[in-house]
Design a protein around this motif. Structure first.
Motif, PDB file in Angstrom:
ATOM      1  N   TYR A   1      58.962  44.181  30.673  1.00 32.29           N
ATOM      2  CA  TYR A   1      59.913  43.094  30.583  1.00 32.29           C
ATOM      3  C   TYR A   1      59.927  42.375  31.911  1.00 32.29           C
ATOM      4  CZ  TYR A   1      64.002  40.780  28.748  1.00 32.29           C
ATOM      5  OH  TYR A   1      64.873  39.853  28.272  1.00 32.29           O
TER       6      TYR A   1
ATOM      7  N   ILE B   1      65.388  44.192  34.356  1.00 28.54           N
ATOM      8  CA  ILE B   1      65.744  45.126  33.297  1.00 28.54           C
ATOM      9  C   ILE B   1      67.222  45.313  33.100  1.00 28.54           C
ATOM     10  CG2 ILE B   1      63.601  46.404  33.526  1.00 28.54           C
ATOM     11  CD1 ILE B   1      65.064  48.436  35.168  1.00 28.54           C
ATOM     12  N   ILE B   2      68.062  44.799  34.028  1.00 27.80           N
ATOM     13  CA  ILE B   2      69.488  44.984  33.804  1.00 27.80           C
ATOM     14  C   ILE B   2      70.207  43.651  33.761  1.00 27.80           C
ATOM     15  CG2 ILE B   2      69.657  47.295  34.717  1.00 27.80           C
ATOM     16  CD1 ILE B   2      70.369  46.196  37.350  1.00 27.80           C
ATOM     17  N   ALA B   3      71.344  43.643  33.078  1.00 32.69           N
ATOM     18  CA  ALA B   3      72.146  42.432  32.971  1.00 32.69           C
ATOM     19  C   ALA B   3      73.063  42.360  34.169  1.00 32.69           C
ATOM     20  CB  ALA B   3      72.963  42.484  31.687  1.00 32.69           C
TER      21      ALA B   3
ATOM     22  N   ASP C   1      76.081  40.496  35.948  1.00 33.57           N
ATOM     23  CA  ASP C   1      77.143  39.543  35.655  1.00 33.57           C
ATOM     24  C   ASP C   1      77.205  38.457  36.708  1.00 33.57           C
ATOM     25  OD1 ASP C   1      79.229  42.095  34.346  1.00 33.57           O
ATOM     26  OD2 ASP C   1      78.216  40.467  33.293  1.00 33.57           O
TER      27      ASP C   1
ATOM     28  N   LYS D   1      77.521  46.825  42.601  1.00 34.10           N
ATOM     29  CA  LYS D   1      76.491  45.863  42.997  1.00 34.10           C
ATOM     30  C   LYS D   1      75.335  46.591  43.666  1.00 34.10           C
ATOM     31  CE  LYS D   1      77.620  41.708  41.928  1.00 34.10           C
ATOM     32  NZ  LYS D   1      76.906  41.173  40.836  1.00 34.10           N
TER      33      LYS D   1
ATOM     34  N   ILE E   1      74.339  49.695  43.216  1.00 29.20           N
ATOM     35  CA  ILE E   1      73.524  50.427  42.251  1.00 29.20           C
ATOM     36  C   ILE E   1      72.664  49.465  41.436  1.00 29.20           C
ATOM     37  CG2 ILE E   1      73.602  51.929  40.242  1.00 29.20           C
ATOM     38  CD1 ILE E   1      74.383  53.489  42.532  1.00 29.20           C
ATOM     39  N   GLU E   2      73.232  48.308  41.128  1.00 32.34           N
ATOM     40  CA  GLU E   2      72.424  47.324  40.385  1.00 32.34           C
ATOM     41  C   GLU E   2      71.184  46.936  41.167  1.00 32.34           C
ATOM     42  OE1 GLU E   2      74.869  44.008  39.461  1.00 32.34           O
ATOM     43  OE2 GLU E   2      75.653  44.909  37.635  1.00 32.34           O
ATOM     44  N   THR E   3      71.363  46.677  42.479  1.00 34.68           N
ATOM     45  CA  THR E   3      70.188  46.283  43.265  1.00 34.68           C
ATOM     46  C   THR E   3      69.192  47.402  43.374  1.00 34.68           C
ATOM     47  OG1 THR E   3      71.927  45.984  44.888  1.00 34.68           O
ATOM     48  CG2 THR E   3      70.021  44.571  45.059  1.00 34.68           C
ATOM     49  N   ILE E   4      69.694  48.640  43.441  1.00 28.80           N
ATOM     50  CA  ILE E   4      68.747  49.741  43.534  1.00 28.80           C
ATOM     51  C   ILE E   4      67.937  49.840  42.256  1.00 28.80           C
ATOM     52  CG2 ILE E   4      68.565  52.251  43.646  1.00 28.80           C
ATOM     53  CD1 ILE E   4      70.832  52.227  45.599  1.00 28.80           C
ATOM     54  N   MET E   5      68.589  49.555  41.130  1.00 28.69           N
ATOM     55  CA  MET E   5      67.841  49.666  39.880  1.00 28.69           C
ATOM     56  C   MET E   5      66.834  48.542  39.724  1.00 28.69           C
ATOM     57  SD  MET E   5      70.579  50.789  37.102  1.00 28.69           S
ATOM     58  CE  MET E   5      69.568  51.139  35.722  1.00 28.69           C
ATOM     59  N   ASP E   6      67.183  47.377  40.221  1.00 29.11           N
ATOM     60  CA  ASP E   6      66.329  46.239  39.918  1.00 29.11           C
ATOM     61  C   ASP E   6      66.650  45.110  40.873  1.00 29.11           C
ATOM     62  OD1 ASP E   6      65.958  44.002  37.110  1.00 29.11           O
ATOM     63  OD2 ASP E   6      64.523  44.748  38.579  1.00 29.11           O
ATOM     64  N   ASP E   7      65.758  44.751  41.763  1.00 28.65           N
ATOM     65  CA  ASP E   7      66.071  43.606  42.630  1.00 28.65           C
ATOM     66  C   ASP E   7      64.989  42.548  42.560  1.00 28.65           C
ATOM     67  OD1 ASP E   7      64.918  43.805  45.953  1.00 28.65           O
ATOM     68  OD2 ASP E   7      64.135  44.945  44.268  1.00 28.65           O
TER      69      ASP E   7
END
Lengths: 455, 213
Positions: free
Chosen positions: A76, A80-82, A84, A120, A122-128
């Motif tokens: 994808y 990979i994450i939404a 907000d 925020k 954790i979101e960046t760690i998952m996907d930046d």
């Protein structure tokens, strides 16, 4: 032993004939058109055939997966994450409201404030956004190269045979052909430019130099089986200007230089590159810097300015990103080339990754491995757009001008326009950026606090 | 087997499915990217994420990955490196709610997430958030502002701590010393805030090629 003799000579004869045929083919279909700048259209036919085969292969994989009732892994591309789009203020207000019911204008710190930053983070760690740009773009259909396949287990026997055939063709037929071409191209370049260098300066020398350069670059283009489509050729860079383009791989130089006569800028290397560079500069005034001079920005700027001010001099070719990006986005342009004050001719280069991924991940592959990968791909397909020239407006500074050019290139090439610095591949974020978010939060908490204590 | 979902964003009432094998694959590739193809990640690997530099509590977040309490290990302290399973364990604290959870599961879910946050505050692992630890967090969060004096940050932290004490212990006598916020007190303070619906990271719906059942 006597029985083997006739067989032996048969093999030798066959070998001799096939080599002769190969070289004649080479000469007639590849080198001669390169010299005159015409094309038989063989590569386009090759590309169309390959596309049909790839489509068939993808269908087979999908069918294989369906039979086994497994979902296929489809990379994808957009993340990979939404995430907000709400701002810091909104979120913290919302959390506080639902908790203690206090409004934000009572300047206090709440235990729950930490939550926003935690999420925020954790979101960046998952996907930046940034780290993604530095690995090769992921494909949606399979192009018969095992290096791009993630669904290996769904390949049937027929596909494996096809893939095996592909390997044979690429490594045993295409690779030697391409190496022979590359060798021819490079040696012609070195000898041609050295010979032209002995001529006295004048129109004859320029004419010959231009054609020697063009011819050799065209041979190199064929050595990579590069199928290039040029758009808007009327906007091609003129003398006294600077040509800027987005950078994906060292091949960019060959692609642009085979359609125009440029003065190159760069650092002098050792080894084969150095030999080529030194030969080229004899025939045409390229701008090469010693390693020590590269660090001195003023010196670089001075030499470039001198070159550009002479209107008869060739347009300079520069890649302002400073490093190779994976061709899905354009990163920050370094402002140096935009301070000089010349007309800028932007060029957008977009590769089609279906036939071969041209991105050079210099931390993963060395130059030789990279070239080998290029020469064992099916082809390099790309589009080049020449954008209309731009000049710096009186009210903008170099950085704004650079960003304007960058947006134009990103828009034309269908690439994502990023503010991030390509140098982030190796360095860390500058401290100035770090402070913004923290300042905003502390202003929320404290700014009002100070007003209160004052009143 | 995961259901193929449409591409519209999930409404508040439709909860996303459990973590699918694709999502694990994605996380695995992300793990490999961060670890540069090694089997474990160390603290230094998080330095390669530029966006994370924005975050004032970056240190605490990275720390949380190596905190043995979060990794559900028996011993205490910090691990030097974590493997993919540990990475998934930490990520599981940010799982969204599942549709079929009953009251007890929801409560446990919520407690787990709050425990993760509690560990971020309680840096010396003694089960209590002391005044000093609280001050540390506030200072870190406000550290980006160079104009803010240490005294202001400190007074804000103290004010908030007193507020916390009043919620947890009620009126204190003049000789009583408030030792620190325990986990039970911590839970009290988060009442009313729907952590379980907010503290999660949603995966975008990925299209799988339709297959017939």
């Amino acid at each position: 032993m006597f029985l083997l003799l006739p067989f032996d000579s048969l093999v030798v004869n066959l070998l001799g004939i096939s080599i002769t045929v190969l070289f004649t083919l080479l000469l007639v279909f590849i080198i001669v058109p390169a010299i005159f700048g015409v094309s038989f259209g063989i590569r386009k036919v090759y590309m169309k055939t390959l596309l049909k085969i790839f489509q068939w292969a993808t269908l087979r994989i999908e069918r294989g997966a369906k039979e086994k009732n497994h979902p296929l892994y489809k990379p994808y591309v957009n993340g990979i994450i939404a995430k907000d789009p709400t701002s810091l203020e909104e979120e913290i207000k919302e959390i506080r409201r639902s908790g203690s019911g206090k409004a934000l204008d009572t300047p206090e710190f709440e235990l729950s404030d930490i939550f926003y930053f935690c999420r925020k983070g954790i979101e960046t760690i998952m996907d930046d956004e940034v780290t993604k740009r530095f690995s090769a773009e992921e494909l949606e259909s399979w192009n018969l190269l095992s290096r791009t396949n993630y669904n290996f287990q769904y390949i049937s026997l027929r596909l494996t045979v096809l893939w095996g055939l592909g390997v044979l063709i690429r490594y045993c037929f295409l690779l030697p052909l391409r190496i022979a071409l590359a060798f021819t191209g490079i040696s012609l370049l070195v000898t041609g430019t050295t010979v032209v260098g002995y001529l006295p300066n004048g129109r004859c020398k320029e004419f010959l130099s231009k054609h020697v350069h063009l011819m050799c670059y065209r041979i190199c283009v064929r050595a990579l089986t590069a199928i290039i489509t040029y758009h808007d050729r009327e906007n091609r860079p003129r003398n006294g200007g600077i040509c800027v383009a987005n950078h994906t791989s060292p091949i960019d130089v060959i692609i642009l230089a085979s359609d125009g006569y440029y003065a190159m800028v760069g650092q002098i290397h050792g080894g084969l590159m150095g030999v080529i560079q030194r030969a080229m500069v004899k025939a045409c005034p390229h701008v090469w810097f010693e390693r020590s001079e590269v660090k001195d920005r003023h010196l670089v700027a001075k030499r470039l300015t001198e070159h550009v001010q002479d209107k008869s001099k060739l347009p300079i070719l520069i890649f302002p990103e400073g490093t190779c990006i994976n061709n899905t986005s354009v990163m920050m342009f370094k402002k140096g080339s935009f301070e000089i004050g010349a007309t800028v001719y932007p060029v957008a280069i977009k590769y089609d990754p279906q036939f071969g991924d041209a991105f050079w991940n210099s931390s993963k592959y060395g130059m030789v491995t990279y070239l080998l990968r290029m020469m064992t791909s099916w082809a390099i397909v790309c589009s080049v757009w020449y954008l209309p020239p731009m000049t710096r407006q009186p009210e903008e500074d170099a950085v704004q001008f650079a960003n304007r050019v960058k947006s134009a290139i990103a828009r034309q090439g269908g690439l994502v326009d990023l503010l991030w610095d390509g140098g982030l591949k190796r360095e860390k974020v500058k401290d100035a950026f770090k402070e913004e978010q923290q300042k905003l939060y502390s202003k929320m908490i404290v700014g009002n606090h100070e007003d209160r204590s004052r009143s | 087997l995961p259901r193929a979902q449409g591409a519209h964003p999930p409404s508040p009432l439709s909860f996303p499915p459990t973590v699918t094998s694709e999502q694990i694959e994605h996380l695995h590739r992300r793990f490999k990217q961060l670890s540069r193809d090694q089997l474990t990640i160390r603290k230094e690997n998080f330095d390669s994420i530029p966006d994370l530099e924005f975050n004032p509590i970056r240190g605490k977040i990275v720390h949380a990955f190596f905190d043995k309490r979060n990794l559900r290990q028996e011993s205490d302290g910090l691990a030097d490196e974590i493997n993919f399973e540990d990475f998934l364990t930490i990520m599981s604290y940010f799982r969204p709610i599942e549709m079929n959870m009953d009251e007890e599961q929801l409560d446990r879910f919520r407690k787990e997430k709050l425990k993760f946050l509690f560990h971020m505050y309680d840096s010396d692992h003694d089960g209590k958030i002391t005044l000093q630890e609280y001050r540390n967090v506030v200072e870190e969060l406000l550290s980006g502002n160079p104009h803010l004096e240490k005294e202001s940050a400190r007074s804000i932290a103290d004010g908030a701590m007193m507020e916390a004490a009043s919620i947890c212990v009620g009126q204190m006598g003049p000789d009583q010393v408030y030792e620190g916020i325990t986990f039970e007190d911590f839970l009290k303070m988060w009442q009313g805030i729907d952590i379980e619906t907010k503290m999660h990271v949603r995966f975008l719906n990925m299209e799988t090629i339709a297959h017939c059942y």
